[in-house]
Design a protein around this motif. Structure first.
Motif, PDB file in Angstrom:
ATOM      1  N   ALA A 196     -20.300   6.306 -17.957  1.00 26.39           N
ATOM      2  CA  ALA A 196     -20.586   5.153 -17.091  1.00 26.39           C
ATOM      3  C   ALA A 196     -19.334   4.601 -16.416  1.00 26.39           C
ATOM      4  CB  ALA A 196     -21.279   4.056 -17.895  1.00 26.39           C
ATOM      5  N   GLY A 197     -18.186   4.794 -17.039  1.00 26.31           N
ATOM      6  CA  GLY A 197     -16.951   4.257 -16.474  1.00 26.31           C
ATOM      7  C   GLY A 197     -16.142   5.239 -15.658  1.00 26.31           C
ATOM      8  N   TRP A 198     -16.634   6.464 -15.495  1.00 22.36           N
ATOM      9  CA  TRP A 198     -15.878   7.472 -14.775  1.00 22.36           C
ATOM     10  C   TRP A 198     -15.868   7.223 -13.281  1.00 22.36           C
ATOM     11  CZ3 TRP A 198     -18.421  12.142 -17.661  1.00 22.36           C
ATOM     12  CH2 TRP A 198     -17.799  12.308 -18.900  1.00 22.36           C
ATOM     13  N   THR A 199     -14.772   7.619 -12.656  1.00 20.60           N
ATOM     14  CA  THR A 199     -14.652   7.603 -11.204  1.00 20.60           C
ATOM     15  C   THR A 199     -15.443   8.775 -10.634  1.00 20.60           C
ATOM     16  OG1 THR A 199     -12.724   9.042 -11.167  1.00 20.60           O
ATOM     17  CG2 THR A 199     -12.305   6.655 -11.396  1.00 20.60           C
TER      18      THR A 199
ATOM     19  N   ARG B 132     -27.088  10.333  -9.900  1.00 19.96           N
ATOM     20  CA  ARG B 132     -26.127  11.340 -10.357  1.00 19.96           C
ATOM     21  C   ARG B 132     -25.859  11.189 -11.856  1.00 19.96           C
ATOM     22  NH1 ARG B 132     -19.940  12.339  -8.223  1.00 19.96           N
ATOM     23  NH2 ARG B 132     -19.795  14.457  -9.020  1.00 19.96           N
ATOM     24  N   LEU B 133     -25.682   9.967 -12.319  1.00 21.30           N
ATOM     25  CA  LEU B 133     -25.449   9.729 -13.747  1.00 21.30           C
ATOM     26  C   LEU B 133     -26.634  10.178 -14.589  1.00 21.30           C
ATOM     27  CD1 LEU B 133     -23.655   6.260 -13.658  1.00 21.30           C
ATOM     28  CD2 LEU B 133     -22.649   8.463 -14.285  1.00 21.30           C
TER      29      LEU B 133
ATOM     30  N   TRP C 253     -15.343  16.404 -12.064  1.00 19.93           N
ATOM     31  CA  TRP C 253     -14.755  17.252 -13.109  1.00 19.93           C
ATOM     32  C   TRP C 253     -15.807  17.594 -14.159  1.00 19.93           C
ATOM     33  CZ3 TRP C 253     -14.230  16.934 -18.373  1.00 19.93           C
ATOM     34  CH2 TRP C 253     -13.304  17.786 -18.980  1.00 19.93           C
ATOM     35  N   PHE C 254     -16.516  16.583 -14.632  1.00 17.65           N
ATOM     36  CA  PHE C 254     -17.514  16.797 -15.673  1.00 17.65           C
ATOM     37  C   PHE C 254     -18.652  17.676 -15.171  1.00 17.65           C
ATOM     38  CE2 PHE C 254     -21.158  15.484 -18.333  1.00 17.65           C
ATOM     39  CZ  PHE C 254     -20.637  15.817 -19.565  1.00 17.65           C
TER      40      PHE C 254
END
Length: 88
Positions: free
Chosen positions: A35-38, A6-7, A44-45
């Motif tokens: 990299a640090g997102w929940t 996904r990233l 959201w992004f």
């Protein structure tokens, strides 16, 4: 979907927007913070990437009012602009 995959997909989408300015703003934002997102922040992004680049950029630089659904901590971070890489 695996977080790793996904990233990678989001990074590609963030860096292939259609204009260099949008690539730097949106892709740079992702590189600096993604990299640090929940999972909720990734959601959201991912949804934000469906919006028009000119709108995203206008909301981030404040030249256009940001709709309520996009305004919040993530957009505040995008507004900081301290993440845009500068060519040397």
């Amino acid at each position: 979907m695996e977080r790793d995959i996904r990233l990678k997909r989001l990074k590609f989408r963030a860096w292939h927007r259609g204009t260099k300015e949008a690539d730097l703003m949106i892709g740079g934002f992702f590189d600096a913070h993604g990299a640090g997102w929940t999972d909720d922040e990734l959601d959201w992004f991912e949804a934000l990437l469906e919006e028009q680049d000119v709108d995203i950029m206008a909301w981030a630089i404040g030249s256009m009012p940001c709709p309520r659904e996009w305004d919040g901590p993530m957009m505040q971070a995008m507004r900081s602009l301290s993440y845009v890489p500068l060519p040397r």
